[in-house]
Design an enzyme around this catalytic site. Structure first.
Site, short mmCIF file in Angstrom:
data_model
loop_
_atom_site.label_atom_id
_atom_site.label_comp_id
_atom_site.label_asym_id
_atom_site.label_seq_id
_atom_site.Cartn_x
_atom_site.Cartn_y
_atom_site.Cartn_z
N HIS A 116 0.84 -1.20 0.00
CA HIS A 116 0.00 0.00 0.00
C HIS A 116 0.87 1.24 0.00
O HIS A 116 2.01 1.21 0.47
CB HIS A 116 -0.93 0.01 1.22
CG HIS A 116 -1.91 -1.13 1.19
ND1 HIS A 116 -3.11 -1.05 0.54
CD2 HIS A 116 -1.83 -2.38 1.71
CE1 HIS A 116 -3.75 -2.20 0.66
NE2 HIS A 116 -2.99 -3.03 1.36
N ALA A 158 15.87 -20.56 3.73
CA ALA A 158 14.58 -20.67 4.41
C ALA A 158 14.37 -19.49 5.35
O ALA A 158 15.31 -19.00 5.98
CB ALA A 158 14.52 -21.98 5.19
N THR A 163 14.00 -8.13 0.42
CA THR A 163 13.50 -6.77 0.31
C THR A 163 14.05 -6.03 -0.91
O THR A 163 13.59 -4.94 -1.22
CB THR A 163 13.85 -5.96 1.57
OG1 THR A 163 15.29 -5.94 1.69
CG2 THR A 163 13.23 -6.57 2.81
N ARG A 181 27.46 -15.55 -0.17
CA ARG A 181 28.62 -15.88 -0.99
C ARG A 181 28.15 -16.17 -2.41
O ARG A 181 26.96 -16.33 -2.66
CB ARG A 181 29.40 -17.07 -0.44
CG ARG A 181 28.64 -18.39 -0.44
CD ARG A 181 29.52 -19.51 0.14
NE ARG A 181 28.80 -20.75 0.28
CZ ARG A 181 28.66 -21.67 -0.67
NH1 ARG A 181 29.17 -21.47 -1.86
NH2 ARG A 181 28.01 -22.79 -0.43
#
Length: 186
Positions: A116, A158, A163, A181
């Site tokens: 949003h 996991a 981002t 790496r």
């Protein structure tokens, strides 16, 4: 390069950005997937792919989509040959999601194309394309934010939170996800 967000017009806070026709199509998809596909065993993959195509998914070759995978809008999904959406993975495809050839989205991973505009009082929906490269691997319960591109052969560990874009041939993990790496060539 990250995809630029698209802001969807809404008539006010809490109003749907989707037209009545799109909302009807979304409802038809949800009912169809739950009645015809969500309960099917692994070997019924062709049946699930048939229904994804019928609702507008762009499919190349023979991808695999688990019956428990959740796909919000199949008409914004592109699946390359041998791409895999694993058990209980979530393709929250309010915007485009492109899964490259041979990539794997592991169990309970979440690809989220929607957010949003938090600077606007009505918090309108924003979407941005997620691109997962060829032979990339997104680990269990990883979360990929809108607008992210993950390069070819990159591994995301996991429970990572992705981002920003990740280059190809990398091993990455963390919250936020960072490059650990380079991935050794084969």
């Amino acid at each position: 390069m990250s995809a630029e967000p698209v802001t969807h017009a809404q008539d006010g806070f809490g109003r749907s950005p989707w037209s009545p026709a799109t909302r009807l199509r979304m409802a038809a998809w949800t009912i169809s997937w739950n009645l015809l596909c969500a309960w099917t065993p692994k070997f019924c993959n062709g049946w699930r792919i048939f229904w994804l195509r019928a609702f507008g998914a762009r499919v190349s070759g023979r991808p695999f989509v688990h019956g428990t995978a959740r796909i919000r809008l199949p008409w914004t999904l592109t699946l390359g040959d041998r791409a895999c959406l694993g058990e209980r993975s979530n393709a929250y495809s309010l915007g485009e999601i492109e899964l490259g050839e041979g990539c794997t989205i592991a169990q309970e991973a979440y690809l989220c194309t929607g957010t949003h505009d938090f600077d606007h009082p009505d918090l309108p929906l924003q979407t941005a394309k997620i691109t997962i490269g060829r032979n990339a691997f997104i680990g269990a319960r990883a979360f990929v934010l809108p607008g992210v591109t993950i390069g070819d052969r990159t591994i995301v560990g996991a429970c990572s939170v992705v981002t920003h874009d990740l280059p190809g041939d990398s091993i990455c993990a963390g919250q936020p996800c960072k490059i650990l790496r380079a991935r050794s060539p084969r």
